[in-house]
Motif scaffolding. Structure first.
Motif, PDB file in Angstrom:
ATOM      1  N   TYR A 356      95.775  12.368  -2.693  1.00  0.00           N
ATOM      2  CA  TYR A 356      95.574  12.154  -1.266  1.00  0.00           C
ATOM      3  C   TYR A 356      96.323  13.206  -0.438  1.00  0.00           C
ATOM      4  O   TYR A 356      96.072  14.389  -0.593  1.00  0.00           O
ATOM      5  CB  TYR A 356      95.919  10.707  -0.914  1.00  0.00           C
ATOM      6  N   GLY A 357      97.227  12.802   0.422  1.00  0.00           N
ATOM      7  CA  GLY A 357      97.896  13.782   1.273  1.00  0.00           C
ATOM      8  C   GLY A 357      98.667  14.848   0.517  1.00  0.00           C
ATOM      9  O   GLY A 357      98.864  15.957   1.013  1.00  0.00           O
ATOM     10  N   ALA A 358      99.095  14.534  -0.703  1.00  0.00           N
ATOM     11  CA  ALA A 358      99.846  15.502  -1.505  1.00  0.00           C
ATOM     12  C   ALA A 358      98.942  16.415  -2.314  1.00  0.00           C
ATOM     13  O   ALA A 358      99.403  17.452  -2.814  1.00  0.00           O
ATOM     14  CB  ALA A 358     100.799  14.771  -2.456  1.00  0.00           C
ATOM     15  N   GLY A 359      97.668  16.063  -2.476  1.00  0.00           N
ATOM     16  CA  GLY A 359      96.819  16.752  -3.428  1.00  0.00           C
ATOM     17  C   GLY A 359      96.603  18.221  -3.131  1.00  0.00           C
ATOM     18  O   GLY A 359      96.823  19.091  -3.988  1.00  0.00           O
ATOM     19  N   ALA A 360      96.144  18.549  -1.927  1.00  0.00           N
ATOM     20  CA  ALA A 360      95.863  19.944  -1.602  1.00  0.00           C
ATOM     21  C   ALA A 360      97.141  20.771  -1.545  1.00  0.00           C
ATOM     22  O   ALA A 360      97.140  21.953  -1.915  1.00  0.00           O
ATOM     23  CB  ALA A 360      95.103  20.041  -0.278  1.00  0.00           C
ATOM     24  N   ALA A 361      98.239  20.173  -1.086  1.00  0.00           N
ATOM     25  CA  ALA A 361      99.513  20.896  -1.076  1.00  0.00           C
ATOM     26  C   ALA A 361      99.944  21.240  -2.501  1.00  0.00           C
ATOM     27  O   ALA A 361     100.466  22.337  -2.764  1.00  0.00           O
ATOM     28  CB  ALA A 361     100.591  20.061  -0.387  1.00  0.00           C
ATOM     29  N   THR A 362      99.719  20.325  -3.431  1.00  0.00           N
ATOM     30  CA  THR A 362     100.049  20.576  -4.828  1.00  0.00           C
ATOM     31  C   THR A 362      99.179  21.685  -5.398  1.00  0.00           C
ATOM     32  O   THR A 362      99.652  22.535  -6.171  1.00  0.00           O
ATOM     33  CB  THR A 362      99.894  19.287  -5.653  1.00  0.00           C
ATOM     34  N   ASP A 363      97.903  21.710  -5.016  1.00  0.00           N
ATOM     35  CA  ASP A 363      97.035  22.802  -5.454  1.00  0.00           C
ATOM     36  C   ASP A 363      97.506  24.147  -4.907  1.00  0.00           C
ATOM     37  O   ASP A 363      97.408  25.178  -5.588  1.00  0.00           O
ATOM     38  CB  ASP A 363      95.595  22.538  -5.011  1.00  0.00           C
ATOM     39  N   VAL A 364      98.006  24.160  -3.678  1.00  0.00           N
ATOM     40  CA  VAL A 364      98.533  25.411  -3.116  1.00  0.00           C
ATOM     41  C   VAL A 364      99.731  25.895  -3.933  1.00  0.00           C
ATOM     42  O   VAL A 364      99.833  27.086  -4.271  1.00  0.00           O
ATOM     43  CB  VAL A 364      98.912  25.231  -1.636  1.00  0.00           C
ATOM     44  N   VAL A 365     100.641  24.988  -4.275  1.00  0.00           N
ATOM     45  CA  VAL A 365     101.782  25.388  -5.106  1.00  0.00           C
ATOM     46  C   VAL A 365     101.306  25.883  -6.467  1.00  0.00           C
ATOM     47  O   VAL A 365     101.793  26.895  -6.978  1.00  0.00           O
ATOM     48  CB  VAL A 365     102.777  24.224  -5.256  1.00  0.00           C
ATOM     49  N   SER A 366     100.323  25.194  -7.054  1.00  0.00           N
ATOM     50  CA  SER A 366      99.782  25.644  -8.338  1.00  0.00           C
ATOM     51  C   SER A 366      99.193  27.049  -8.213  1.00  0.00           C
ATOM     52  O   SER A 366      99.363  27.887  -9.107  1.00  0.00           O
ATOM     53  CB  SER A 366      98.711  24.669  -8.835  1.00  0.00           C
ATOM     54  N   ALA A 367      98.509  27.310  -7.115  1.00  0.00           N
ATOM     55  CA  ALA A 367      97.936  28.641  -6.901  1.00  0.00           C
ATOM     56  C   ALA A 367      99.030  29.699  -6.766  1.00  0.00           C
ATOM     57  O   ALA A 367      98.919  30.806  -7.323  1.00  0.00           O
ATOM     58  CB  ALA A 367      97.046  28.628  -5.660  1.00  0.00           C
ATOM     59  N   LEU A 368     100.093  29.383  -6.042  1.00  0.00           N
ATOM     60  CA  LEU A 368     101.203  30.321  -5.899  1.00  0.00           C
ATOM     61  C   LEU A 368     101.867  30.615  -7.243  1.00  0.00           C
ATOM     62  O   LEU A 368     102.206  31.763  -7.551  1.00  0.00           O
ATOM     63  CB  LEU A 368     102.234  29.761  -4.922  1.00  0.00           C
ATOM     64  N   LEU A 369     102.036  29.582  -8.060  1.00  0.00           N
ATOM     65  CA  LEU A 369     102.661  29.777  -9.364  1.00  0.00           C
ATOM     66  C   LEU A 369     101.720  30.504 -10.319  1.00  0.00           C
ATOM     67  O   LEU A 369     102.176  31.257 -11.187  1.00  0.00           O
ATOM     68  CB  LEU A 369     103.097  28.423  -9.937  1.00  0.00           C
ATOM     69  N   ALA A 370     100.423  30.285 -10.162  1.00  0.00           N
ATOM     70  CA  ALA A 370      99.455  31.035 -10.970  1.00  0.00           C
ATOM     71  C   ALA A 370      99.526  32.528 -10.651  1.00  0.00           C
ATOM     72  O   ALA A 370      99.453  33.376 -11.554  1.00  0.00           O
ATOM     73  CB  ALA A 370      98.044  30.499 -10.720  1.00  0.00           C
ATOM     74  N   ILE A 371      99.672  32.848  -9.363  1.00  0.00           N
ATOM     75  CA  ILE A 371      99.847  34.253  -8.971  1.00  0.00           C
ATOM     76  C   ILE A 371     101.139  34.799  -9.565  1.00  0.00           C
ATOM     77  O   ILE A 371     101.169  35.913 -10.125  1.00  0.00           O
ATOM     78  CB  ILE A 371      99.856  34.372  -7.435  1.00  0.00           C
ATOM     79  N   ARG A 372     102.205  34.031  -9.472  1.00  0.00           N
ATOM     80  CA  ARG A 372     103.502  34.489  -9.984  1.00  0.00           C
ATOM     81  C   ARG A 372     103.461  34.777 -11.484  1.00  0.00           C
ATOM     82  O   ARG A 372     103.981  35.790 -11.951  1.00  0.00           O
ATOM     83  CB  ARG A 372     104.569  33.418  -9.705  1.00  0.00           C
TER      84      ARG A 372
END
Length: 426
Positions: A356-372
Protein backbone atom coordinates in the motif's frame (compact mmCIF):
# COMPACT_ATOMS: atom_id res chain seq x y z
CA UNK A 1 -1.49 19.95 -15.71
CA UNK A 2 1.02 20.82 -13.01
CA UNK A 3 4.15 22.41 -14.45
CA UNK A 4 6.19 19.70 -12.78
CA UNK A 5 4.57 17.16 -15.08
CA UNK A 6 5.45 18.99 -18.27
CA UNK A 7 8.42 18.12 -20.43
CA UNK A 8 11.57 20.05 -19.73
CA UNK A 9 10.81 21.31 -16.23
CA UNK A 10 12.70 18.75 -14.14
CA UNK A 11 16.39 18.76 -13.24
CA UNK A 12 18.31 15.85 -14.74
CA UNK A 13 21.64 14.13 -14.31
CA UNK A 14 22.43 14.74 -17.98
CA UNK A 15 21.97 18.48 -17.48
CA UNK A 16 19.72 18.93 -20.51
CA UNK A 17 17.02 20.61 -18.44
CA UNK A 18 18.69 21.37 -15.12
CA UNK A 19 19.59 25.04 -14.67
CA UNK A 20 21.74 24.17 -11.69
CA UNK A 21 23.01 20.64 -11.01
CA UNK A 22 23.44 21.48 -7.33
CA UNK A 23 19.64 21.63 -7.06
CA UNK A 24 19.20 18.04 -8.21
CA UNK A 25 17.14 16.18 -5.55
CA UNK A 26 19.13 13.19 -4.35
CA UNK A 27 18.44 10.39 -1.89
CA UNK A 28 21.08 10.33 0.83
CA UNK A 29 19.52 7.95 3.36
CA UNK A 30 17.27 4.91 2.96
CA UNK A 31 15.54 2.50 5.30
CA UNK A 32 13.20 -0.42 4.72
CA UNK A 33 11.11 -2.57 7.02
CA UNK A 34 9.54 -5.25 4.85
CA UNK A 35 8.25 -8.81 5.15
CA UNK A 36 11.46 -10.21 3.64
CA UNK A 37 13.87 -8.04 5.58
CA UNK A 38 14.00 -5.76 8.60
CA UNK A 39 16.51 -3.08 7.69
CA UNK A 40 17.68 -2.04 4.24
CA UNK A 41 20.58 -4.44 3.74
CA UNK A 42 18.63 -7.46 5.01
CA UNK A 43 15.76 -6.53 2.71
CA UNK A 44 18.04 -6.02 -0.27
CA UNK A 45 20.01 -9.22 0.30
CA UNK A 46 16.76 -11.21 0.33
CA UNK A 47 15.34 -9.33 -2.65
CA UNK A 48 18.42 -9.91 -4.81
CA UNK A 49 18.25 -13.63 -4.06
CA UNK A 50 14.52 -13.88 -4.70
CA UNK A 51 13.71 -14.73 -1.07
CA UNK A 52 10.04 -14.16 -0.34
CA UNK A 53 8.55 -12.90 2.90
CA UNK A 54 5.03 -14.10 2.08
CA UNK A 55 3.50 -16.73 4.31
CA UNK A 56 0.40 -17.85 6.19
CA UNK A 57 -1.09 -15.10 8.33
CA UNK A 58 0.16 -15.45 11.91
CA UNK A 59 -0.72 -12.12 13.51
CA UNK A 60 -4.27 -13.36 14.13
CA UNK A 61 -6.36 -16.46 13.48
CA UNK A 62 -7.29 -16.13 9.82
CA UNK A 63 -8.94 -19.54 9.51
CA UNK A 64 -12.39 -17.96 9.02
CA UNK A 65 -11.18 -15.64 6.26
CA UNK A 66 -10.90 -16.47 2.55
CA UNK A 67 -7.53 -14.65 2.49
CA UNK A 68 -4.88 -16.72 4.27
CA UNK A 69 -1.55 -15.38 2.97
CA UNK A 70 0.11 -12.03 3.66
CA UNK A 71 3.46 -10.34 3.94
CA UNK A 72 4.20 -9.95 7.66
CA UNK A 73 7.31 -8.38 9.18
CA UNK A 74 9.02 -10.69 11.65
CA UNK A 75 11.34 -9.55 14.39
CA UNK A 76 10.02 -6.01 14.77
CA UNK A 77 9.41 -5.23 18.44
CA UNK A 78 8.21 -1.64 18.67
CA UNK A 79 9.46 -1.19 22.24
CA UNK A 80 13.01 -1.73 20.99
CA UNK A 81 12.78 1.14 18.51
CA UNK A 82 10.51 3.86 19.88
CA UNK A 83 9.96 5.44 23.32
CA UNK A 84 7.64 3.40 25.55
CA UNK A 85 5.37 6.42 26.09
CA UNK A 86 4.42 6.25 22.40
CA UNK A 87 3.40 2.60 22.39
CA UNK A 88 -0.20 3.08 23.60
CA UNK A 89 -0.67 6.12 21.36
CA UNK A 90 0.44 4.64 18.03
CA UNK A 91 -0.68 2.15 15.42
CA UNK A 92 1.76 -0.43 14.07
CA UNK A 93 2.15 1.59 10.86
CA UNK A 94 3.19 4.63 12.88
CA UNK A 95 5.63 2.57 14.91
CA UNK A 96 7.20 1.31 11.68
CA UNK A 97 7.31 4.89 10.36
CA UNK A 98 9.10 6.16 13.44
CA UNK A 99 11.67 3.38 13.30
CA UNK A 100 12.42 3.70 9.59
CA UNK A 101 12.57 7.50 9.69
CA UNK A 102 15.22 7.30 12.38
CA UNK A 103 17.15 4.66 10.42
CA UNK A 104 17.03 6.78 7.26
CA UNK A 105 18.37 9.84 9.07
CA UNK A 106 21.10 7.71 10.60
CA UNK A 107 21.97 6.20 7.23
CA UNK A 108 22.25 9.71 5.80
CA UNK A 109 24.44 10.86 8.69
CA UNK A 110 22.02 13.73 9.00
CA UNK A 111 21.40 15.35 12.39
CA UNK A 112 18.28 17.53 12.12
CA UNK A 113 19.37 19.62 15.10
CA UNK A 114 22.38 20.83 13.13
CA UNK A 115 20.19 22.64 10.60
CA UNK A 116 17.56 24.38 12.71
CA UNK A 117 14.04 23.28 13.48
CA UNK A 118 12.47 24.66 10.27
CA UNK A 119 15.04 23.23 7.86
CA UNK A 120 13.50 19.77 7.62
CA UNK A 121 10.11 18.57 6.41
CA UNK A 122 8.27 15.26 6.42
CA UNK A 123 6.04 13.85 3.67
CA UNK A 124 4.59 10.36 4.04
CA UNK A 125 2.10 8.20 2.18
CA UNK A 126 -0.56 6.12 3.89
CA UNK A 127 -3.43 4.25 2.30
CA UNK A 128 -5.54 2.60 5.00
CA UNK A 129 -4.96 4.54 8.20
CA UNK A 130 -4.30 3.00 11.60
CA UNK A 131 -6.58 0.01 11.11
CA UNK A 132 -5.14 -2.10 13.93
CA UNK A 133 -5.52 0.79 16.37
CA UNK A 134 -9.11 1.33 15.20
CA UNK A 135 -9.87 -2.35 15.68
CA UNK A 136 -8.49 -2.38 19.20
CA UNK A 137 -10.53 0.66 20.24
CA UNK A 138 -13.72 -0.66 18.64
CA UNK A 139 -13.26 -3.87 20.60
CA UNK A 140 -12.97 -1.82 23.79
CA UNK A 141 -16.04 0.20 22.87
CA UNK A 142 -18.30 -2.79 22.26
CA UNK A 143 -16.97 -5.07 25.02
CA UNK A 144 -16.46 -2.50 27.81
CA UNK A 145 -18.13 0.77 26.88
CA UNK A 146 -17.20 4.25 25.67
CA UNK A 147 -15.22 5.16 28.80
CA UNK A 148 -12.64 2.57 27.74
CA UNK A 149 -11.91 4.15 24.38
CA UNK A 150 -8.59 6.00 24.66
CA UNK A 151 -8.30 9.68 23.86
CA UNK A 152 -5.52 8.71 21.44
CA UNK A 153 -8.25 7.46 19.14
CA UNK A 154 -8.81 11.08 18.11
CA UNK A 155 -5.66 11.01 15.98
CA UNK A 156 -3.89 7.63 16.07
CA UNK A 157 -6.05 6.22 13.25
CA UNK A 158 -5.51 9.21 10.96
CA UNK A 159 -3.63 9.03 7.64
CA UNK A 160 -1.48 12.02 8.58
CA UNK A 161 -0.36 10.78 11.98
CA UNK A 162 2.83 9.15 10.66
CA UNK A 163 4.02 12.48 9.31
CA UNK A 164 3.06 14.16 12.58
CA UNK A 165 4.81 11.70 14.85
CA UNK A 166 8.03 11.69 12.79
CA UNK A 167 7.96 15.49 12.71
CA UNK A 168 7.49 15.74 16.47
CA UNK A 169 10.14 13.18 17.33
CA UNK A 170 12.84 14.82 15.21
CA UNK A 171 11.61 18.42 15.52
CA UNK A 172 11.14 18.79 11.77
CA UNK A 173 8.94 21.89 11.64
CA UNK A 174 9.16 22.79 7.98
CA UNK A 175 6.06 22.53 5.76
CA UNK A 176 5.01 18.88 5.82
CA UNK A 177 2.19 16.74 4.52
CA UNK A 178 0.66 13.37 3.72
CA UNK A 179 -0.53 11.87 0.44
CA UNK A 180 -3.39 9.38 0.34
CA UNK A 181 -3.26 7.91 -3.16
CA UNK A 182 -3.19 4.20 -2.40
CA UNK A 183 -0.49 2.10 -4.00
CA UNK A 184 1.06 5.07 -5.79
CA UNK A 185 1.52 7.14 -2.63
CA UNK A 186 5.20 6.38 -2.10
CA UNK A 187 6.08 7.96 -5.44
CA UNK A 188 3.76 10.90 -4.86
CA UNK A 189 5.41 11.55 -1.49
CA UNK A 190 8.81 11.77 -3.18
CA UNK A 191 7.38 14.16 -5.77
CA UNK A 192 6.10 16.36 -2.98
CA UNK A 193 9.52 16.17 -1.31
CA UNK A 194 11.08 17.37 -4.55
CA UNK A 195 8.68 20.32 -4.61
CA UNK A 196 9.61 21.21 -1.02
CA UNK A 197 13.32 21.24 -1.93
CA UNK A 198 12.64 23.50 -4.89
CA UNK A 199 10.80 25.83 -2.52
CA UNK A 200 13.95 26.11 -0.40
CA UNK A 201 13.65 23.32 2.15
CA UNK A 202 17.05 21.98 3.25
CA UNK A 203 16.02 18.33 3.49
CA UNK A 204 12.88 16.16 3.53
CA UNK A 205 12.13 12.81 5.11
CA UNK A 206 9.79 11.05 2.68
CA UNK A 207 8.30 7.62 2.16
CA UNK A 208 5.30 5.57 3.15
CA UNK A 209 3.94 3.06 5.63
CA UNK A 210 0.94 0.79 6.09
CA UNK A 211 0.11 -2.13 8.37
CA UNK A 212 -3.12 -3.69 7.07
CA UNK A 213 -2.64 -7.26 8.38
CA UNK A 214 -5.29 -7.41 11.08
CA UNK A 215 -8.94 -8.55 11.04
CA UNK A 216 -10.36 -5.06 10.48
CA UNK A 217 -7.78 -4.17 7.84
CA UNK A 218 -8.22 -7.45 6.00
CA UNK A 219 -12.01 -7.24 6.09
CA UNK A 220 -11.96 -3.71 4.70
CA UNK A 221 -9.54 -4.70 1.92
CA UNK A 222 -11.62 -7.72 0.97
CA UNK A 223 -14.54 -5.50 -0.05
CA UNK A 224 -12.61 -4.43 -3.17
CA UNK A 225 -12.55 -8.03 -4.39
CA UNK A 226 -8.93 -7.95 -5.50
CA UNK A 227 -7.18 -9.93 -2.74
CA UNK A 228 -5.77 -13.34 -3.55
CA UNK A 229 -7.42 -16.32 -1.91
CA UNK A 230 -4.55 -18.63 -2.82
CA UNK A 231 -3.38 -20.71 0.13
CA UNK A 232 0.13 -21.44 -1.14
CA UNK A 233 2.50 -18.53 -0.38
CA UNK A 234 4.70 -19.54 -3.32
CA UNK A 235 1.94 -18.92 -5.89
CA UNK A 236 -0.71 -16.79 -4.15
CA UNK A 237 0.62 -13.57 -5.70
CA UNK A 238 1.48 -14.08 -9.37
CA UNK A 239 1.41 -10.90 -11.49
CA UNK A 240 1.53 -11.34 -15.27
CA UNK A 241 0.68 -15.02 -14.91
CA UNK A 242 -2.30 -17.03 -16.15
CA UNK A 243 -2.98 -18.04 -12.55
CA UNK A 244 -3.14 -14.44 -11.27
CA UNK A 245 -5.99 -14.16 -8.80
CA UNK A 246 -5.37 -10.87 -7.02
CA UNK A 247 -2.69 -9.46 -4.77
CA UNK A 248 -1.38 -10.43 -1.37
CA UNK A 249 -1.40 -7.63 1.23
CA UNK A 250 1.82 -6.75 2.97
CA UNK A 251 2.87 -4.52 5.83
CA UNK A 252 5.89 -2.30 5.81
CA UNK A 253 7.52 1.09 5.88
CA UNK A 254 10.17 2.70 3.71
CA UNK A 255 11.66 6.12 4.38
CA UNK A 256 14.27 8.20 2.60
CA UNK A 257 16.07 11.47 3.17
CA UNK A 258 16.08 13.76 0.15
CA UNK A 259 18.43 16.74 -0.23
CA UNK A 260 19.72 19.02 -2.98
CA UNK A 261 22.87 17.52 -4.47
CA UNK A 262 25.03 20.56 -3.82
CA UNK A 263 24.01 20.80 -0.17
CA UNK A 264 24.49 17.06 0.34
CA UNK A 265 28.01 17.23 -1.06
CA UNK A 266 28.82 20.35 0.91
CA UNK A 267 28.02 18.61 4.19
CA UNK A 268 29.99 15.55 3.11
CA UNK A 269 27.07 13.15 2.81
CA UNK A 270 28.42 9.62 3.00
CA UNK A 271 25.72 8.19 0.72
CA UNK A 272 24.23 9.52 -2.47
CA UNK A 273 22.11 6.64 -3.72
CA UNK A 274 20.76 8.45 -6.75
CA UNK A 275 18.57 11.27 -7.96
CA UNK A 276 14.85 11.68 -8.45
CA UNK A 277 14.99 13.01 -11.98
CA UNK A 278 11.48 12.46 -13.33
CA UNK A 279 7.91 12.28 -12.11
CA UNK A 280 4.55 11.99 -13.78
CA UNK A 281 1.04 11.24 -12.60
CA UNK A 282 -2.30 10.72 -14.33
CA UNK A 283 -5.79 9.59 -13.47
CA UNK A 284 -7.61 7.03 -15.57
CA UNK A 285 -11.02 7.85 -17.03
CA UNK A 286 -13.94 5.77 -15.79
CA UNK A 287 -14.12 2.44 -17.65
CA UNK A 288 -17.68 3.27 -18.73
CA UNK A 289 -16.33 6.09 -20.90
CA UNK A 290 -14.51 3.64 -23.15
CA UNK A 291 -11.40 5.82 -23.01
CA UNK A 292 -8.07 4.02 -22.50
CA UNK A 293 -6.07 3.99 -19.25
CA UNK A 294 -3.26 6.50 -18.91
CA UNK A 295 -0.32 4.70 -17.31
CA UNK A 296 1.73 5.02 -20.52
CA UNK A 297 1.12 8.75 -20.46
CA UNK A 298 2.34 8.97 -16.85
CA UNK A 299 5.52 7.11 -17.86
CA UNK A 300 6.13 9.46 -20.78
CA UNK A 301 5.57 12.50 -18.58
CA UNK A 302 8.19 11.16 -16.14
CA UNK A 303 10.65 10.49 -18.98
CA UNK A 304 10.10 13.96 -20.43
CA UNK A 305 10.51 15.48 -16.99
CA UNK A 306 13.86 13.70 -16.69
CA UNK A 307 14.91 14.73 -20.18
CA UNK A 308 15.27 11.09 -21.21
CA UNK A 309 14.17 8.85 -24.05
CA UNK A 310 12.86 5.29 -23.59
CA UNK A 311 16.17 3.80 -24.72
CA UNK A 312 17.90 5.53 -21.78
CA UNK A 313 15.96 3.42 -19.27
CA UNK A 314 17.77 0.29 -18.12
CA UNK A 315 14.91 -1.36 -16.25
CA UNK A 316 11.27 -0.91 -15.29
CA UNK A 317 10.01 -1.75 -11.82
CA UNK A 318 6.39 -2.65 -12.50
CA UNK A 319 3.27 -2.31 -10.38
CA UNK A 320 2.03 -5.90 -10.69
CA UNK A 321 -1.62 -5.87 -9.62
CA UNK A 322 -2.02 -9.62 -10.35
CA UNK A 323 -5.46 -9.12 -11.87
CA UNK A 324 -5.91 -10.21 -15.47
CA UNK A 325 -7.26 -6.93 -16.87
CA UNK A 326 -4.93 -4.73 -14.81
CA UNK A 327 -1.89 -6.82 -15.73
CA UNK A 328 -2.73 -6.67 -19.43
CA UNK A 329 -3.23 -2.91 -19.21
CA UNK A 330 0.11 -2.40 -17.48
CA UNK A 331 1.91 -4.68 -19.93
CA UNK A 332 0.32 -2.79 -22.82
CA UNK A 333 1.53 0.51 -21.33
CA UNK A 334 5.11 -0.76 -20.98
CA UNK A 335 5.08 -2.11 -24.54
CA UNK A 336 3.56 1.15 -25.76
CA UNK A 337 6.44 3.15 -24.31
CA UNK A 338 9.37 0.78 -24.89
CA UNK A 339 8.26 -1.78 -27.47
CA UNK A 340 7.86 -5.54 -26.89
CA UNK A 341 10.62 -7.28 -24.93
CA UNK A 342 12.83 -4.18 -25.09
CA UNK A 343 13.39 -3.43 -21.40
CA UNK A 344 13.92 -5.71 -18.37
CA UNK A 345 10.95 -5.67 -15.99
CA UNK A 346 11.38 -6.29 -12.27
CA UNK A 347 8.75 -7.09 -9.63
CA UNK A 348 10.36 -7.17 -6.17
CA UNK A 349 6.98 -6.69 -4.51
CA UNK A 350 6.21 -10.34 -5.34
CA UNK A 351 8.42 -11.04 -2.30
CA UNK A 352 6.68 -8.59 0.06
CA UNK A 353 3.09 -8.34 -1.09
CA UNK A 354 1.58 -5.02 -2.03
CA UNK A 355 2.46 -2.76 0.90
CA UNK A 356 0.00 0.00 0.00
CA UNK A 357 1.50 3.36 0.97
CA UNK A 358 4.92 1.78 1.45
CA UNK A 359 4.92 -0.22 -1.77
CA UNK A 360 6.03 2.30 -4.39
CA UNK A 361 8.55 3.87 -2.00
CA UNK A 362 10.06 0.42 -1.47
CA UNK A 363 10.28 -0.07 -5.23
CA UNK A 364 12.12 3.25 -5.52
CA UNK A 365 14.68 2.10 -2.93
CA UNK A 366 15.01 -1.21 -4.77
CA UNK A 367 15.64 0.70 -8.00
CA UNK A 368 18.30 2.86 -6.34
CA UNK A 369 20.05 -0.20 -4.93
CA UNK A 370 19.83 -1.95 -8.30
CA UNK A 371 21.64 1.03 -9.84
CA UNK A 372 24.23 0.95 -7.06
CA UNK A 373 24.95 -2.78 -7.33
CA UNK A 374 24.34 -3.36 -11.03
CA UNK A 375 21.71 -6.05 -10.54
CA UNK A 376 18.00 -6.15 -11.36
CA UNK A 377 16.08 -8.20 -8.77
CA UNK A 378 13.72 -10.92 -9.99
CA UNK A 379 10.03 -11.60 -9.72
CA UNK A 380 9.04 -14.77 -7.85
CA UNK A 381 5.86 -16.84 -7.85
CA UNK A 382 4.97 -15.97 -11.42
CA UNK A 383 5.78 -17.87 -14.59
CA UNK A 384 3.63 -18.14 -17.63
CA UNK A 385 2.26 -15.05 -19.39
CA UNK A 386 4.94 -12.36 -19.46
CA UNK A 387 6.42 -13.03 -22.90
CA UNK A 388 2.96 -13.37 -24.43
CA UNK A 389 2.28 -9.89 -23.05
CA UNK A 390 5.52 -8.55 -24.52
CA UNK A 391 7.39 -8.26 -21.21
CA UNK A 392 10.98 -9.25 -20.52
CA UNK A 393 10.25 -10.18 -16.91
CA UNK A 394 13.33 -10.94 -14.81
CA UNK A 395 12.87 -14.43 -13.37
CA UNK A 396 14.96 -17.07 -11.65
CA UNK A 397 17.47 -14.76 -10.01
CA UNK A 398 19.01 -11.31 -10.33
CA UNK A 399 20.12 -10.09 -13.74
CA UNK A 400 23.43 -8.19 -13.99
CA UNK A 401 22.98 -4.84 -15.68
CA UNK A 402 24.79 -1.52 -15.87
CA UNK A 403 22.01 0.87 -14.93
CA UNK A 404 21.97 4.64 -15.16
CA UNK A 405 18.20 5.26 -15.13
CA UNK A 406 15.29 3.16 -13.86
CA UNK A 407 11.57 3.80 -14.27
CA UNK A 408 9.27 2.88 -11.36
CA UNK A 409 5.55 2.47 -12.07
CA UNK A 410 2.65 2.38 -9.64
CA UNK A 411 -1.12 2.08 -10.01
CA UNK A 412 -3.75 2.52 -7.35
CA UNK A 413 -7.37 1.51 -6.98
CA UNK A 414 -9.78 3.85 -8.71
CA UNK A 415 -7.46 5.11 -11.44
CA UNK A 416 -4.33 6.58 -9.82
CA UNK A 417 -1.13 6.26 -11.85
CA UNK A 418 2.33 7.54 -10.95
CA UNK A 419 5.77 7.07 -12.45
CA UNK A 420 9.21 8.07 -11.24
CA UNK A 421 12.63 8.03 -12.84
CA UNK A 422 15.60 7.51 -10.54
CA UNK A 423 19.11 8.03 -11.88
CA UNK A 424 22.74 7.46 -11.08
CA UNK A 425 24.64 10.54 -9.91
CA UNK A 426 28.17 10.68 -11.41
Amino acid sequence: MNAEHQAGHGPTVTGRTAPNGDELPVVTGVSVAAPNGLGTEDFWAATRKGVSGLGPITRFDASAYPVRVAGEISGFEAREHIPSRLLPATDRATQLSLATAEWALRDAGLDPAAFGEFAGSVVTANAVGGVEFIQRELQSLWSKGPRYVTAYMSYAWFYGVNTGQVSIRHQLKGPSGVVVTGQVGGIDALAQARRRLRAGQRFVVAGGADAPVCPYGLTAAMTAGNLSTGADPATAYAPFDRSARGHVPGEGSTMMTVEPLGAARERGARNIYGAITGYGSTFDPHPATGRPPTLARAARIALDDAGLAPHDIGAVFADGAAEADADRAEAAAIVDVFGPLRVPVSLPKTMTGRMYGAGAATDVVSALLAIRDGEIPPAVGTAGLAEELGLDLVLGGPRPAALDHVLVLARGDGGFNSAAVVSRVP
